[in-house]
Design an enzyme around this catalytic site. Structure first.
Site, PDB file in Angstrom:
ATOM      1  N   ARG A 163     -19.774 -39.791  38.021  1.00  0.00           N
ATOM      2  CA  ARG A 163     -19.549 -40.043  36.624  1.00  0.00           C
ATOM      3  C   ARG A 163     -20.216 -41.336  35.944  1.00  0.00           C
ATOM      4  O   ARG A 163     -19.583 -42.344  35.905  1.00  0.00           O
ATOM      5  CB  ARG A 163     -18.139 -39.720  36.269  1.00  0.00           C
ATOM      6  CG  ARG A 163     -17.486 -38.370  36.436  1.00  0.00           C
ATOM      7  CD  ARG A 163     -16.167 -38.159  36.198  1.00  0.00           C
ATOM      8  NE  ARG A 163     -16.199 -37.943  34.746  1.00  0.00           N
ATOM      9  CZ  ARG A 163     -15.022 -37.442  34.052  1.00  0.00           C
ATOM     10  NH1 ARG A 163     -13.941 -37.395  34.716  1.00  0.00           N
ATOM     11  NH2 ARG A 163     -14.982 -37.155  32.867  1.00  0.00           N
ATOM     12  N   ASP A 166     -14.714 -27.725  31.440  1.00  0.00           N
ATOM     13  CA  ASP A 166     -13.089 -28.167  31.517  1.00  0.00           C
ATOM     14  C   ASP A 166     -12.213 -26.744  31.495  1.00  0.00           C
ATOM     15  O   ASP A 166     -11.134 -26.784  31.782  1.00  0.00           O
ATOM     16  CB  ASP A 166     -12.615 -29.022  30.349  1.00  0.00           C
ATOM     17  CG  ASP A 166     -12.965 -30.390  30.324  1.00  0.00           C
ATOM     18  OD1 ASP A 166     -13.591 -30.677  31.437  1.00  0.00           O
ATOM     19  OD2 ASP A 166     -12.652 -31.316  29.526  1.00  0.00           O
ATOM     20  N   LYS A 213      -6.889 -33.821  22.809  1.00  0.00           N
ATOM     21  CA  LYS A 213      -6.959 -34.972  23.598  1.00  0.00           C
ATOM     22  C   LYS A 213      -8.216 -35.717  23.535  1.00  0.00           C
ATOM     23  O   LYS A 213      -8.272 -36.772  23.052  1.00  0.00           O
ATOM     24  CB  LYS A 213      -6.540 -34.730  25.084  1.00  0.00           C
ATOM     25  CG  LYS A 213      -6.733 -36.134  25.815  1.00  0.00           C
ATOM     26  CD  LYS A 213      -6.374 -35.845  27.312  1.00  0.00           C
ATOM     27  CE  LYS A 213      -7.489 -35.076  28.187  1.00  0.00           C
ATOM     28  NZ  LYS A 213      -8.381 -36.192  28.640  1.00  0.00           N
ATOM     29  N   ASN A 214      -9.440 -34.990  23.851  1.00  0.00           N
ATOM     30  CA  ASN A 214     -10.685 -35.540  24.114  1.00  0.00           C
ATOM     31  C   ASN A 214     -11.186 -35.869  22.538  1.00  0.00           C
ATOM     32  O   ASN A 214     -12.149 -36.684  22.535  1.00  0.00           O
ATOM     33  CB  ASN A 214     -11.607 -34.659  24.556  1.00  0.00           C
ATOM     34  CG  ASN A 214     -11.276 -34.636  26.225  1.00  0.00           C
ATOM     35  OD1 ASN A 214     -10.516 -35.390  26.676  1.00  0.00           O
ATOM     36  ND2 ASN A 214     -11.880 -33.598  26.828  1.00  0.00           N
ATOM     37  N   CYS A 219     -10.669 -38.176  35.839  1.00  0.00           N
ATOM     38  CA  CYS A 219     -10.694 -37.415  37.017  1.00  0.00           C
ATOM     39  C   CYS A 219     -11.850 -37.350  38.004  1.00  0.00           C
ATOM     40  O   CYS A 219     -12.871 -37.592  37.569  1.00  0.00           O
ATOM     41  CB  CYS A 219     -10.402 -35.862  36.530  1.00  0.00           C
ATOM     42  SG  CYS A 219      -9.032 -35.684  35.575  1.00  0.00           S
ATOM     43  N   ARG A 263      -1.314 -35.846  32.209  1.00  0.00           N
ATOM     44  CA  ARG A 263      -2.191 -36.849  31.366  1.00  0.00           C
ATOM     45  C   ARG A 263      -2.838 -35.908  30.052  1.00  0.00           C
ATOM     46  O   ARG A 263      -3.281 -36.528  29.046  1.00  0.00           O
ATOM     47  CB  ARG A 263      -3.331 -36.841  32.271  1.00  0.00           C
ATOM     48  CG  ARG A 263      -3.495 -38.037  33.288  1.00  0.00           C
ATOM     49  CD  ARG A 263      -4.692 -38.104  34.178  1.00  0.00           C
ATOM     50  NE  ARG A 263      -5.638 -38.924  33.291  1.00  0.00           N
ATOM     51  CZ  ARG A 263      -6.359 -39.645  34.017  1.00  0.00           C
ATOM     52  NH1 ARG A 263      -6.530 -39.737  35.468  1.00  0.00           N
ATOM     53  NH2 ARG A 263      -7.192 -40.375  33.404  1.00  0.00           N
TER      54      ARG A 263
HETATM   55  C1  UD1 Z   1     -16.050 -35.515  28.519  1.00  0.00           C
HETATM   56  C2  UD1 Z   1     -14.564 -35.174  28.608  1.00  0.00           C
HETATM   57  C3  UD1 Z   1     -14.453 -34.303  30.089  1.00  0.00           C
HETATM   58  C4  UD1 Z   1     -15.547 -33.216  30.165  1.00  0.00           C
HETATM   59  C5  UD1 Z   1     -16.887 -33.782  29.630  1.00  0.00           C
HETATM   60  C6  UD1 Z   1     -17.985 -32.757  29.675  1.00  0.00           C
HETATM   61  C7  UD1 Z   1     -13.231 -36.813  27.608  1.00  0.00           C
HETATM   62  C8  UD1 Z   1     -12.355 -38.097  27.558  1.00  0.00           C
HETATM   63  N1  UD1 Z   1     -13.862 -36.469  28.796  1.00  0.00           N
HETATM   64  O1  UD1 Z   1     -16.156 -36.231  29.703  1.00  0.00           O
HETATM   65  O2  UD1 Z   1     -13.070 -33.745  29.847  1.00  0.00           O
HETATM   66  O3  UD1 Z   1     -15.257 -32.321  31.279  1.00  0.00           O
HETATM   67  O4  UD1 Z   1     -16.978 -34.521  28.668  1.00  0.00           O
HETATM   68  O5  UD1 Z   1     -17.721 -31.860  28.696  1.00  0.00           O
HETATM   69  O6  UD1 Z   1     -13.651 -36.439  26.577  1.00  0.00           O
HETATM   70  N2  UD1 Z   1     -23.664 -38.603  32.659  1.00  0.00           N
HETATM   71  C9  UD1 Z   1     -24.540 -39.329  33.065  1.00  0.00           C
HETATM   72  N3  UD1 Z   1     -24.566 -40.662  32.444  1.00  0.00           N
HETATM   73  C10 UD1 Z   1     -24.125 -40.933  31.571  1.00  0.00           C
HETATM   74  C11 UD1 Z   1     -23.064 -40.062  31.197  1.00  0.00           C
HETATM   75  C12 UD1 Z   1     -22.813 -38.941  31.718  1.00  0.00           C
HETATM   76  O7  UD1 Z   1     -25.454 -39.015  33.881  1.00  0.00           O
HETATM   77  O8  UD1 Z   1     -24.004 -42.209  31.040  1.00  0.00           O
HETATM   78  C13 UD1 Z   1     -23.407 -37.152  33.415  1.00  0.00           C
HETATM   79  C14 UD1 Z   1     -21.962 -37.034  34.131  1.00  0.00           C
HETATM   80  O9  UD1 Z   1     -22.043 -37.590  35.248  1.00  0.00           O
HETATM   81  C15 UD1 Z   1     -21.884 -35.678  33.900  1.00  0.00           C
HETATM   82  C16 UD1 Z   1     -22.501 -35.154  32.615  1.00  0.00           C
HETATM   83  O10 UD1 Z   1     -23.383 -36.256  32.320  1.00  0.00           O
HETATM   84  O11 UD1 Z   1     -22.632 -35.215  35.087  1.00  0.00           O
HETATM   85  C17 UD1 Z   1     -21.572 -34.985  31.312  1.00  0.00           C
HETATM   86  O12 UD1 Z   1     -20.860 -36.212  31.335  1.00  0.00           O
HETATM   87  P1  UD1 Z   1     -20.257 -36.560  30.060  1.00  0.00           P
HETATM   88  O13 UD1 Z   1     -20.579 -35.489  28.879  1.00  0.00           O
HETATM   89  O14 UD1 Z   1     -20.643 -37.855  29.519  1.00  0.00           O
HETATM   90  O15 UD1 Z   1     -18.673 -36.404  30.254  1.00  0.00           O
HETATM   91  P2  UD1 Z   1     -17.500 -37.225  29.741  1.00  0.00           P
HETATM   92  O16 UD1 Z   1     -17.741 -37.910  28.484  1.00  0.00           O
HETATM   93  O17 UD1 Z   1     -17.201 -38.399  30.991  1.00  0.00           O
END
Ligand code: UD1
Length: 430
Positions: free
Chosen positions: A122, A305, A22-23, A117, A397
């Site tokens: 986030r 995850d 999915k991701n 989620c 989802r």
């Molecule tokens: C993606 C995955 C999610 C997985 C996560 C970590 C998708 C759709 N989702 O989420 O299932 O749990 O990777 O492997 O692919 N952060 C910041 N600033 C930013 C972006 C992120 O501070 O601009 C922080 C977030 O709050 C979090 C950490 O970085 O604490 C990791 O987030 P991130 O790797 O970006 O996760 P997602 O891409 O949202």
């Protein structure tokens, strides 16, 4: 409201075929609109998040033809809007990939602030930082992120935090920027590499995906491609834990064992037998499992995850385990639900201390998010008696045919709508 009812206590045995990731599929779908030529994507998982994104892409005006359950043909030539803000897309985290894709191609994008989620804060500051460094003006207005520029120019982006989403999003936009972009302190998850491979198959010039530094030489335009999405690392890990939780024996097929190493290593460490093949992994959950320490980390570390599924596994392993969540700041909410099933877990901030119990007991629990929901189903399968998991829309989802795949492994599980159906299930399976 649909919910799952599970009758636990039986070891799961047999083979399961893992669907596309999915991701990886979400950003790959977004990338598909970055050319006016036709892109065919295969091995898409048939899950709600994917179907919502496909719908959003078609609402932008793209021509979308579903050629079966796992294959879609997309042409971005007919796109007539750069604004994606429907109700459901707002609830989805991955909606932000449309920002990178539209900004790269049209130099303008308007997308609702992402949901997803609820795992704690986030932020999206790293996405905004990256787009800004490429020369875009980024503003948040009325719950929408609006990014625009006359020209995207390559730049050096050093991320302050390792983010899967930000790495992919900036990679998408930079693929069509002028000149060279260097991304440092990037995420290295398998889906980062898959998106880079897909973009390269469209004519992009991206090197280093899967390492700490990604170099993107912008190209003028991208062309059509046919691309097959990698297998889902987390779905595979969930079934591996299902073998451990139920003390079963499952051959998890259509996987890339390298992507599962952190999970395989932990399951082996606690006493499971793990056999790796070219494109399959067999997990045998031995009767006596022992506790361990887990800390979630960016890839190749233990995936966040998989944290709930692994905590459920440790809930009936001998001794004391500790689970440290280092990616998200609120990913232990499901522990209250597990406690209802007799688990002995104490959470202090981002650390859970798990005291293994002999067996969990069935209860009525809520799937609070996608992975926690799947973990509670595993808990129910390993528990004594009946477990009802509410709010299964979260699970739907991201897991294709979850009850069906489990049933083929010998699980007793059904989708029920009301108390009457629950009673009927209990009567039939007693
Ligand atoms: C993606 C995955 C999610 C997985 C996560 C970590 C998708 C759709 N989702 O989420 O299932 O749990 O990777 O492997 O692919 N952060 C910041 N600033 C930013 C972006 C992120 O501070 O601009 C922080 C977030 O709050 C979090 C950490 O970085 O604490 C990791 O987030 P991130 O790797 O970006 O996760 P997602 O891409 O949202």
């Amino acid at each position: 409201m649909e919910r799952y009812i599970v009758k636990g206590g039986r070891p799961l045995e047999g083979e399961v075929e893992i669907s596309g990731a999915k991701n990886a599929a979400l950003p790959i779908l977004a990338a598909a609109i970055m050319t006016d030529e036709t892109v065919v994507i295969e091995n898409l998982p048939d899950v709600k998040d994917i179907n919502v994104l496909i719908d959003a892409i078609s609402k932008l005006g793209a021509t979308v033809v579903r050629e079966g359950r796992h294959r879609v043909k997309i042409s971005g030539k007919t796109i007539n809007s750069v604004c994606a803000d429907n109700e459901y897309i707002k609830k989805m985290r991955a909606s932000y990939y449309l920002l990178g894709a539209l900004l790269g191609k049209y130099k303008k994008a308007e997308v609702s602030m992402p949901g997803g989620c609820n795992l704690g804060t986030r932020a999206i500051d790293q996405h905004i930082k990256g787009f800004t460094l490429l020369g875009a003006d980024v503003n948040i207005e009325y719950g929408k992120i609006i990014a625009q520029t006359k020209e995207l120019k390559g730049n050096h982006v050093f991320f302050d935090t390792v983010s899967v989403g930000a790495t992919i999003n900036i990679m998408l936009a930079a693929a069509l920027a002028k000149g060279m972009t260097i991304l440092e302190n990037v995420a290295k998850e398998p889906h980062i590499v898959d998106v880079a491979n897909m973009l390269n198959s469209m004519g992009a010039n991206i090197k280093g995906a899967g390492t700490d530094v990604i170099r993107i030489k912008g190209v003028e335009k991208l062309h059509g491609t046919e691309y097959s999405v990698i297998p889902d690392q987390i779905e595979a890990g969930t079934f591996m834990c299902a073998a451990a939780v139920t003390r079963g024996n499952i051959l998890v097929k259509n996987v890339i064992p390298k992507h599962l190493e952190a999970i395989s290593a932990k399951l082996y460490e606690i006493g499971c037998s793990v056999e790796e093949y070219d494109d399959a992994v067999r997990v045998i959950g031995n009767t006596k499992l022992s506790g361990t320490q887990i800390k979630t980390l960016p890839y190749p570390g233990f995936p966040t995850d998989m944290q709930p599924q692994m905590t459920v596994t440790l809930a009936t392993a001998g001794g004391i385990s500790t689970v440290i969540e280092s990616i998200f700041d609120n990913r232990f909410k499901y522990v209250d639900e597990l406690t209802l099933m007799g688990a002995k877990i104490k959470v202090e901030g981002n650390v859970a201390v798990v005291e293994g119990v002999e067996m969990l007991k069935g209860a009525q629990v809520n799937a609070l998010d996608l992975r926690a929901g799947a973990a509670l189903v595993l808990a129910g399968l390993g528990a004594d008696g009946f477990t009802v998991v509410e709010d299964i829309h979260f699970i739907q989802r991201g897991y294709e045919d979850f009850p069906l795949k489990l049933t083929k492994l010998g699980a007793t599980i059904a989708v029920v709508n009301d108390e009457k159906e629950i009673q009927k299930f209990k009567f039939k399976t007693a």
